[in-house]
Design an enzyme around this catalytic site. Sequence first.
Site, PDB file in Angstrom:
ATOM      1  N   SER A  62      54.365  44.991  63.064  1.00 64.40           N
ATOM      2  CA  SER A  62      53.650  43.854  63.655  1.00 64.40           C
ATOM      3  C   SER A  62      52.432  43.397  62.867  1.00 64.40           C
ATOM      4  O   SER A  62      51.817  42.386  63.210  1.00 64.40           O
ATOM      5  CB  SER A  62      53.229  44.189  65.094  1.00 64.40           C
ATOM      6  OG  SER A  62      54.335  44.102  65.959  1.00 64.40           O
ATOM      7  N   LYS A  65      52.253  39.818  61.738  1.00 60.86           N
ATOM      8  CA  LYS A  65      51.709  38.722  62.545  1.00 60.86           C
ATOM      9  C   LYS A  65      50.395  38.175  61.988  1.00 60.86           C
ATOM     10  O   LYS A  65      49.974  37.080  62.381  1.00 60.86           O
ATOM     11  CB  LYS A  65      51.525  39.181  63.989  1.00 60.86           C
ATOM     12  CG  LYS A  65      52.841  39.506  64.698  1.00 60.86           C
ATOM     13  CD  LYS A  65      52.601  39.898  66.145  1.00 60.86           C
ATOM     14  CE  LYS A  65      53.908  40.118  66.903  1.00 60.86           C
ATOM     15  NZ  LYS A  65      54.554  41.403  66.597  1.00 60.86           N
ATOM     16  N   SER A 122      50.650  41.698  71.039  1.00 57.23           N
ATOM     17  CA  SER A 122      51.543  41.832  69.897  1.00 57.23           C
ATOM     18  C   SER A 122      52.935  41.316  70.245  1.00 57.23           C
ATOM     19  O   SER A 122      53.954  41.881  69.865  1.00 57.23           O
ATOM     20  CB  SER A 122      51.632  43.292  69.425  1.00 57.23           C
ATOM     21  OG  SER A 122      52.223  43.353  68.142  1.00 57.23           O
ATOM     22  N   LYS A 223      44.959  44.047  63.372  1.00 59.75           N
ATOM     23  CA  LYS A 223      46.315  44.119  63.909  1.00 59.75           C
ATOM     24  C   LYS A 223      46.933  45.486  63.633  1.00 59.75           C
ATOM     25  O   LYS A 223      46.775  46.043  62.554  1.00 59.75           O
ATOM     26  CB  LYS A 223      47.187  43.033  63.266  1.00 59.75           C
ATOM     27  CG  LYS A 223      48.504  42.821  63.978  1.00 59.75           C
ATOM     28  CD  LYS A 223      48.288  42.144  65.311  1.00 59.75           C
ATOM     29  CE  LYS A 223      49.534  42.218  66.193  1.00 59.75           C
ATOM     30  NZ  LYS A 223      49.772  43.606  66.686  1.00 59.75           N
TER      31      LYS A 223
END
Length: 375
Positions: A62, A65, A122, A223
């Site tokens: 993730s 992202k 997320s 993140k």
Amino acid sequence: MQFFFIFFNFLFFFAFSKNALSKNFTMPPLVHTSAPFALVVSADSGEVLFDKNSSAFIVPSSMTKLLTLYILFDAVRKGHFQWDSSLFVSKNATQKEGSRMMLIPHQNVLLKDLVLGIIVCSGNDASTTFAEAFSGSEPQFAQHMNQVAKGLGAKNTHFTNSSGLPDLEHKTTCQDLACIALRIFQDFPEYYPYFKSKDFTFNKVRQWTKNLLVRKGIADGMKTGKTQAGGYGIVASAQRNAQRFIVVLNGMKTEQERFHQAGSLLNWAFDRFVTINLFKMNSVVKEIPVFGLNQKVGLYTPKPISICIPKYQLKDVKVKIIYYNGVYAPVRKGELLGEVQVLIPEKPKKVFHLYGNRDVILKSWWRKVLYKLGF
């Protein structure tokens, strides 16, 4: 032209720094992390403080992202979307596996909610919804992601989706993730506060950020990521005493290991290094005379000049400002006229270019003739 320079000890600058340090400087100890892939970078100067396999390909999960968010922020900046834009949620988006924002098929969602759904939850459904709104389909969006990545300097990145779901061709490096994170700071500082959000409620479901460093106040973004193939990863950033560091880790076995390793590296960076901001962006470093004219031209730096060094080396760093003592007209704005050199023991010389801040032009033909003749 006569070559001229100013040479002085770095402590001249430090006397005016906001970051007062103890006189008992100590050498940074060897640092260790159990993460198989790691990178620590100064967000202010871009200097690498710690590197462990940062150029090796990794599964970013993730953390992908971050690039999706960069494109989203850029779209808002350019006016393609507004924060209150309403985006349609497809059935395809809601069927994405993994973390979700809890979107419902065929509903509309505000972009400002979608951003928090990507950062806090997320949400793979959230990132897919934006990808489809931006490009029409996720495969087309992935092509755009790769073009943007190359433009940002993330040259070893190839993404096949907007969320980081497993795919054999979906890969990047710690270096590239740090590059993308740095560009978010540099290009969209006004949007960075979104990364500080600890929780978000949507469709009556409250979710907490998976970034324990943010929840504990150790970091203020950015993140996390986790897949079976990639393990646990994180891009973490924190600011203390007017300096910011970025830590990128991947391949850890547990969430707690990710939390402890990233926190330890951040604390190590803040304890052992100091960032000194020499010159602000577009600041005039020196004014120099234009030969034969009663005029001067300023030497400016288009980018801020900062250095990050171990605290124990502070007393040994020296700075040179080198320029031509008198330049000839015509002078064009943006013309290279000098440089700042930073000399750090046992490290390569750092050079920052200085440019003319205005035009100095002889307009009439007879004035040009007299100038060339020395009148």
